[in-house]
Design a protein around this motif. Structure first.
Motif, PDB file in Angstrom:
ATOM      1  N   ALA A   1      -5.033   0.419 -13.547  1.00 10.28           N
ATOM      2  CA  ALA A   1      -3.656   0.893 -13.724  1.00 10.28           C
ATOM      3  C   ALA A   1      -3.108   0.462 -15.082  1.00 10.28           C
TER       4      ALA A   1
ATOM      5  N   LYS B   1       5.635   7.585 -16.986  1.00 18.14           N
ATOM      6  CA  LYS B   1       4.283   7.488 -16.419  1.00 18.14           C
ATOM      7  C   LYS B   1       3.696   6.110 -16.697  1.00 18.14           C
TER       8      LYS B   1
ATOM      9  N   LEU C   1       2.902  10.076  -9.827  1.00 17.22           N
ATOM     10  CA  LEU C   1       2.045  10.260 -11.008  1.00 17.22           C
ATOM     11  C   LEU C   1       1.353  11.614 -11.018  1.00 17.22           C
ATOM     12  N   GLU C   2       1.185  12.208  -9.858  1.00 14.17           N
ATOM     13  CA  GLU C   2       0.513  13.501  -9.772  1.00 14.17           C
ATOM     14  C   GLU C   2       1.422  14.662 -10.195  1.00 14.17           C
TER      15      GLU C   2
ATOM     16  N   ILE D   1       2.188   1.725  -3.478  1.00 11.13           N
ATOM     17  CA  ILE D   1       1.111   2.198  -4.355  1.00 11.13           C
ATOM     18  C   ILE D   1       0.902   3.698  -4.161  1.00 11.13           C
ATOM     19  N   LEU D   2       0.861   4.128  -2.908  1.00 12.35           N
ATOM     20  CA  LEU D   2       0.666   5.555  -2.618  1.00 12.35           C
ATOM     21  C   LEU D   2       1.856   6.390  -3.070  1.00 12.35           C
TER      22      LEU D   2
ATOM     23  N   GLN E   1       1.498   6.781  -6.742  1.00 13.49           N
ATOM     24  CA  GLN E   1       0.409   7.727  -7.006  1.00 13.49           C
ATOM     25  C   GLN E   1       0.901   9.164  -6.841  1.00 13.49           C
ATOM     26  N   SER E   2       1.703   9.396  -5.835  1.00 13.89           N
ATOM     27  CA  SER E   2       2.259  10.719  -5.613  1.00 13.89           C
ATOM     28  C   SER E   2       3.150  11.141  -6.784  1.00 13.89           C
TER      29      SER E   2
ATOM     30  N   LEU F   1       2.631   3.330 -13.898  1.00  8.38           N
ATOM     31  CA  LEU F   1       1.280   2.759 -13.865  1.00  8.38           C
ATOM     32  C   LEU F   1       1.331   1.236 -13.948  1.00  8.38           C
TER      33      LEU F   1
ATOM     34  N   GLN G   1       0.833  -1.205   0.000  1.00  6.75           N
ATOM     35  CA  GLN G   1       0.000   0.000   0.000  1.00  6.75           C
ATOM     36  C   GLN G   1       0.869   1.257   0.000  1.00  6.75           C
TER      37      GLN G   1
ATOM     38  N   GLN H   1       2.440  -0.016 -10.631  1.00 10.55           N
ATOM     39  CA  GLN H   1       1.311   0.097  -9.707  1.00 10.55           C
ATOM     40  C   GLN H   1       0.325  -1.049  -9.943  1.00 10.55           C
TER      41      GLN H   1
ATOM     42  N   GLY I   1      -8.206  -2.546  -9.320  1.00  7.64           N
ATOM     43  CA  GLY I   1      -7.176  -1.509  -9.317  1.00  7.64           C
ATOM     44  C   GLY I   1      -6.086  -1.818 -10.329  1.00  7.64           C
TER      45      GLY I   1
END
Length: 75
Positions: free
Chosen positions: A60, A37, A27-28, A20-21, A24-25, A41, A17, A44, A56
């Motif tokens: 992804a 990217k 990717l932002e 994954i987070l 995600q950070s 993904l 987890q 992920q 999920g």
């Protein structure tokens, strides 16, 4: 030789987890190259599969293909 997926399976649910987070950070960030990217993904998605979060993972992988339609690993 141990695959990346097998290594992800050895992680605890909390460790997966956190990864994954973390992805995600990343990717932002707005200036991430498309190739990177798509790779993030895909990674992920693999983490989601190792976590048995198949919806999920599919999301992804689909996002990786949307960024890079020629990304065979995500098919």
């Amino acid at each position: 030789m141990e695959s990346v997926y097998e290594k992800y399976c050895l992680l605890s649910a909390q460790e997966r987890q956190n990864k994954i987070l973390s992805i995600q950070s990343l990717l932002e960030e707005s200036k991430i190259p498309a190739t990177e990217k798509a790779n993030l993904l895909f990674e992920q998605g693999n983490l989601f599969v190792a976590d048995k979060s198949y919806e999920g993972a599919i999301a992804a992988y689909d996002a990786a293909l949307a960024v890079n339609p020629d990304f065979p690993e995500a098919l």
